[in-house]
Design a protein around this motif. Sequence first.
Motif, PDB file in Angstrom:
ATOM      1  N   GLY A  14     -73.534  -7.048 -14.045  1.00 29.84           N
ATOM      2  CA  GLY A  14     -72.911  -8.005 -12.826  1.00 29.84           C
ATOM      3  C   GLY A  14     -71.957  -8.839 -13.377  1.00 29.84           C
ATOM      4  N   TYR A  15     -72.198  -9.191 -14.754  1.00 25.06           N
ATOM      5  CA  TYR A  15     -71.282 -10.512 -15.286  1.00 25.06           C
ATOM      6  C   TYR A  15     -70.020  -9.780 -15.716  1.00 25.06           C
ATOM      7  CZ  TYR A  15     -69.314 -13.632 -18.851  1.00 25.06           C
ATOM      8  OH  TYR A  15     -68.812 -14.511 -19.397  1.00 25.06           O
ATOM      9  N   ALA A  16     -70.286  -8.220 -16.060  1.00 25.68           N
ATOM     10  CA  ALA A  16     -68.720  -7.760 -16.552  1.00 25.68           C
ATOM     11  C   ALA A  16     -68.074  -7.610 -15.184  1.00 25.68           C
ATOM     12  CB  ALA A  16     -69.162  -6.494 -17.024  1.00 25.68           C
ATOM     13  N   MET A  17     -68.496  -7.200 -14.141  1.00 25.49           N
ATOM     14  CA  MET A  17     -67.850  -6.958 -12.948  1.00 25.49           C
ATOM     15  C   MET A  17     -67.210  -8.170 -12.545  1.00 25.49           C
ATOM     16  SD  MET A  17     -70.516  -4.470 -10.877  1.00 25.49           S
ATOM     17  CE  MET A  17     -69.450  -4.552  -9.423  1.00 25.49           C
ATOM     18  N   ALA A  18     -67.890  -9.513 -12.452  1.00 27.25           N
ATOM     19  CA  ALA A  18     -67.208 -10.509 -12.326  1.00 27.25           C
ATOM     20  C   ALA A  18     -66.026 -10.968 -13.029  1.00 27.25           C
ATOM     21  CB  ALA A  18     -68.331 -11.746 -12.141  1.00 27.25           C
ATOM     22  N   VAL A  19     -66.451 -10.790 -14.192  1.00 28.59           N
ATOM     23  CA  VAL A  19     -65.225 -11.095 -15.176  1.00 28.59           C
ATOM     24  C   VAL A  19     -64.064 -10.118 -14.870  1.00 28.59           C
ATOM     25  CG1 VAL A  19     -64.597 -10.894 -17.722  1.00 28.59           C
ATOM     26  CG2 VAL A  19     -66.499 -11.914 -17.052  1.00 28.59           C
ATOM     27  N   GLY A  20     -64.372  -8.753 -14.784  1.00 35.03           N
ATOM     28  CA  GLY A  20     -63.213  -7.804 -14.318  1.00 35.03           C
ATOM     29  C   GLY A  20     -62.438  -8.171 -13.071  1.00 35.03           C
TER      30      GLY A  20
ATOM     31  N   THR B 193     -54.312 -19.814 -18.273  1.00 31.70           N
ATOM     32  CA  THR B 193     -55.028 -21.192 -18.271  1.00 31.70           C
ATOM     33  C   THR B 193     -56.263 -21.035 -17.162  1.00 31.70           C
ATOM     34  OG1 THR B 193     -53.242 -22.556 -18.934  1.00 31.70           O
ATOM     35  CG2 THR B 193     -54.873 -23.782 -17.790  1.00 31.70           C
ATOM     36  N   VAL B 194     -55.793 -20.295 -16.121  1.00 34.97           N
ATOM     37  CA  VAL B 194     -56.516 -20.250 -14.870  1.00 34.97           C
ATOM     38  C   VAL B 194     -57.893 -19.270 -15.390  1.00 34.97           C
ATOM     39  CG1 VAL B 194     -57.067 -19.348 -12.632  1.00 34.97           C
ATOM     40  CG2 VAL B 194     -54.852 -20.744 -13.166  1.00 34.97           C
ATOM     41  N   LEU B 195     -57.629 -18.350 -16.055  1.00 33.59           N
ATOM     42  CA  LEU B 195     -58.748 -17.295 -16.414  1.00 33.59           C
ATOM     43  C   LEU B 195     -59.759 -17.869 -17.427  1.00 33.59           C
ATOM     44  CD1 LEU B 195     -59.673 -14.377 -16.388  1.00 33.59           C
ATOM     45  CD2 LEU B 195     -58.255 -13.887 -18.558  1.00 33.59           C
ATOM     46  N   SER B 196     -59.297 -18.892 -18.300  1.00 34.55           N
ATOM     47  CA  SER B 196     -60.057 -19.559 -19.292  1.00 34.55           C
ATOM     48  C   SER B 196     -60.925 -20.638 -18.546  1.00 34.55           C
ATOM     49  CB  SER B 196     -59.171 -20.176 -20.347  1.00 34.55           C
ATOM     50  OG  SER B 196     -58.414 -19.479 -21.046  1.00 34.55           O
ATOM     51  N   ALA B 197     -60.318 -21.205 -17.625  1.00 35.79           N
ATOM     52  CA  ALA B 197     -61.173 -22.102 -16.663  1.00 35.79           C
ATOM     53  C   ALA B 197     -62.319 -21.725 -15.967  1.00 35.79           C
ATOM     54  CB  ALA B 197     -60.161 -23.016 -15.854  1.00 35.79           C
ATOM     55  N   VAL B 198     -61.821 -20.493 -15.296  1.00 33.34           N
ATOM     56  CA  VAL B 198     -62.713 -19.878 -14.301  1.00 33.34           C
ATOM     57  C   VAL B 198     -63.940 -18.905 -14.963  1.00 33.34           C
ATOM     58  CG1 VAL B 198     -62.962 -18.015 -12.463  1.00 33.34           C
ATOM     59  CG2 VAL B 198     -61.170 -19.609 -12.499  1.00 33.34           C
ATOM     60  N   LEU B 199     -63.506 -18.383 -16.105  1.00 33.86           N
ATOM     61  CA  LEU B 199     -64.462 -17.796 -16.954  1.00 33.86           C
ATOM     62  C   LEU B 199     -65.543 -18.528 -17.638  1.00 33.86           C
ATOM     63  CD1 LEU B 199     -62.913 -14.560 -18.148  1.00 33.86           C
ATOM     64  CD2 LEU B 199     -64.129 -14.876 -16.138  1.00 33.86           C
ATOM     65  N   GLY B 200     -64.831 -19.821 -18.034  1.00 32.84           N
ATOM     66  CA  GLY B 200     -65.724 -20.701 -18.808  1.00 32.84           C
ATOM     67  C   GLY B 200     -66.829 -21.409 -18.018  1.00 32.84           C
ATOM     68  N   HIS B 201     -66.387 -21.784 -16.776  1.00 30.54           N
ATOM     69  CA  HIS B 201     -67.299 -22.493 -15.945  1.00 30.54           C
ATOM     70  C   HIS B 201     -68.117 -21.611 -15.367  1.00 30.54           C
ATOM     71  CE1 HIS B 201     -68.291 -25.268 -12.726  1.00 30.54           C
ATOM     72  NE2 HIS B 201     -67.416 -26.122 -13.080  1.00 30.54           N
ATOM     73  N   PHE B 202     -67.971 -20.239 -15.083  1.00 29.15           N
ATOM     74  CA  PHE B 202     -68.460 -19.448 -14.558  1.00 29.15           C
ATOM     75  C   PHE B 202     -69.892 -19.241 -15.515  1.00 29.15           C
ATOM     76  CE2 PHE B 202     -70.061 -14.990 -14.150  1.00 29.15           C
ATOM     77  CZ  PHE B 202     -70.843 -15.089 -13.096  1.00 29.15           C
ATOM     78  N   THR B 203     -69.517 -18.762 -16.893  1.00 31.49           N
ATOM     79  CA  THR B 203     -70.332 -18.481 -18.015  1.00 31.49           C
ATOM     80  C   THR B 203     -71.343 -19.478 -18.228  1.00 31.49           C
ATOM     81  OG1 THR B 203     -68.872 -17.238 -19.029  1.00 31.49           O
ATOM     82  CG2 THR B 203     -70.652 -17.670 -20.456  1.00 31.49           C
ATOM     83  N   ALA B 204     -70.695 -21.020 -18.329  1.00 29.39           N
ATOM     84  CA  ALA B 204     -71.565 -22.272 -18.554  1.00 29.39           C
ATOM     85  C   ALA B 204     -72.519 -22.459 -17.571  1.00 29.39           C
ATOM     86  CB  ALA B 204     -70.829 -23.216 -18.522  1.00 29.39           C
ATOM     87  N   ALA B 205     -72.012 -21.999 -16.292  1.00 27.86           N
ATOM     88  CA  ALA B 205     -72.974 -22.317 -15.102  1.00 27.86           C
ATOM     89  C   ALA B 205     -74.155 -21.359 -15.064  1.00 27.86           C
ATOM     90  CB  ALA B 205     -72.085 -22.077 -13.794  1.00 27.86           C
ATOM     91  N   LEU B 206     -73.713 -20.066 -15.402  1.00 27.46           N
ATOM     92  CA  LEU B 206     -74.850 -18.946 -15.423  1.00 27.46           C
ATOM     93  C   LEU B 206     -75.977 -19.393 -16.569  1.00 27.46           C
ATOM     94  CD1 LEU B 206     -76.137 -16.336 -14.532  1.00 27.46           C
ATOM     95  CD2 LEU B 206     -74.244 -15.383 -15.981  1.00 27.46           C
ATOM     96  N   ALA B 207     -75.201 -19.876 -17.841  1.00 29.01           N
ATOM     97  CA  ALA B 207     -76.119 -19.984 -18.827  1.00 29.01           C
ATOM     98  C   ALA B 207     -76.963 -21.290 -18.397  1.00 29.01           C
ATOM     99  CB  ALA B 207     -75.348 -20.250 -20.079  1.00 29.01           C
ATOM    100  N   GLY B 208     -76.431 -22.476 -18.047  1.00 23.35           N
ATOM    101  CA  GLY B 208     -77.120 -23.581 -17.587  1.00 23.35           C
ATOM    102  C   GLY B 208     -78.237 -23.196 -16.614  1.00 23.35           C
ATOM    103  N   ALA B 209     -78.024 -22.320 -15.717  1.00 27.29           N
ATOM    104  CA  ALA B 209     -79.016 -21.798 -14.563  1.00 27.29           C
ATOM    105  C   ALA B 209     -80.086 -21.158 -15.232  1.00 27.29           C
ATOM    106  CB  ALA B 209     -78.404 -20.992 -13.660  1.00 27.29           C
TER     107      ALA B 209
END
Length: 246
Positions: free
Chosen positions: A21-27, A44-60
């Motif tokens: 699921g994570y790989a599909m979201a990244v793709g 820039t947008v890709l780094s921000a979105v993927l970084g925020h999504f990854t951090a949010a998932l890990a934090g959850a």
Amino acid sequence: MTPARTVDSPPRRAAWTLLGGYAMAVGAVVAYTALVLSPVTATTVLSAVLGHFTAALAGAVCLGGLVLVLITTQPDEGGVLDPSAFRAHLMVERAALLWFGAAVVMVGVQAATDAGVSVTRMLTEGGLGAGIGASETARAWIVVAIAAAIIAVFSRLTVRWEWHVPLLIPAVVGVVAVPVTGGAGEGPDHDYATSAVIVFAIAVSVWAGLRVVAAVAPPDTATHGRVPVAGLAAGAVALLYGIGLI
């Protein structure tokens, strides 16, 4: 501590489903940015979105995993986690490392985004310190990194149930640090908005984290029924406060 670390690995199917699921979201994000945005903006947008999504998932996963450990553990006489709860503990420990890494990356990405320049330019021209000083959200990511580091270190040092209670503090701080910056802390109703965002961020993280951790590291049958109850309560609170934020 030694007996608890001899448990089996988490169910592979759920773990692979999560990774898939994570790989599909990244793709999907990569495809969108490549097709719609210019190369410079896309990076820039890709780094921000993927970084925020990854951090949010890990934090959850960290927050939800700690809650799961606290409500489902059947500790022995010494307070050591049972095998099922230890699997969840391991997920928290590993997710905290991912959370820390994503937060560190997001410090630079956020500073560059708020400054309106690329990350590469900010780093090569030595403007990172100034960018962080001018970006409230970048400083919030530093708080997230510190919170994640605390969880990663202390979850590695103990497998006793009672020590997971104080670990909730950095988990909660890390989850709410970024959402309360920016728009939530501005405007005429910023006090209400900030309070609502705090509750919403905590509730949705607990809800999502519980579901992920319970799927990959299911608790013991005797206490499994507590997870959907806690998840339902967290989901209801998230929905209620989410509607209020619209």
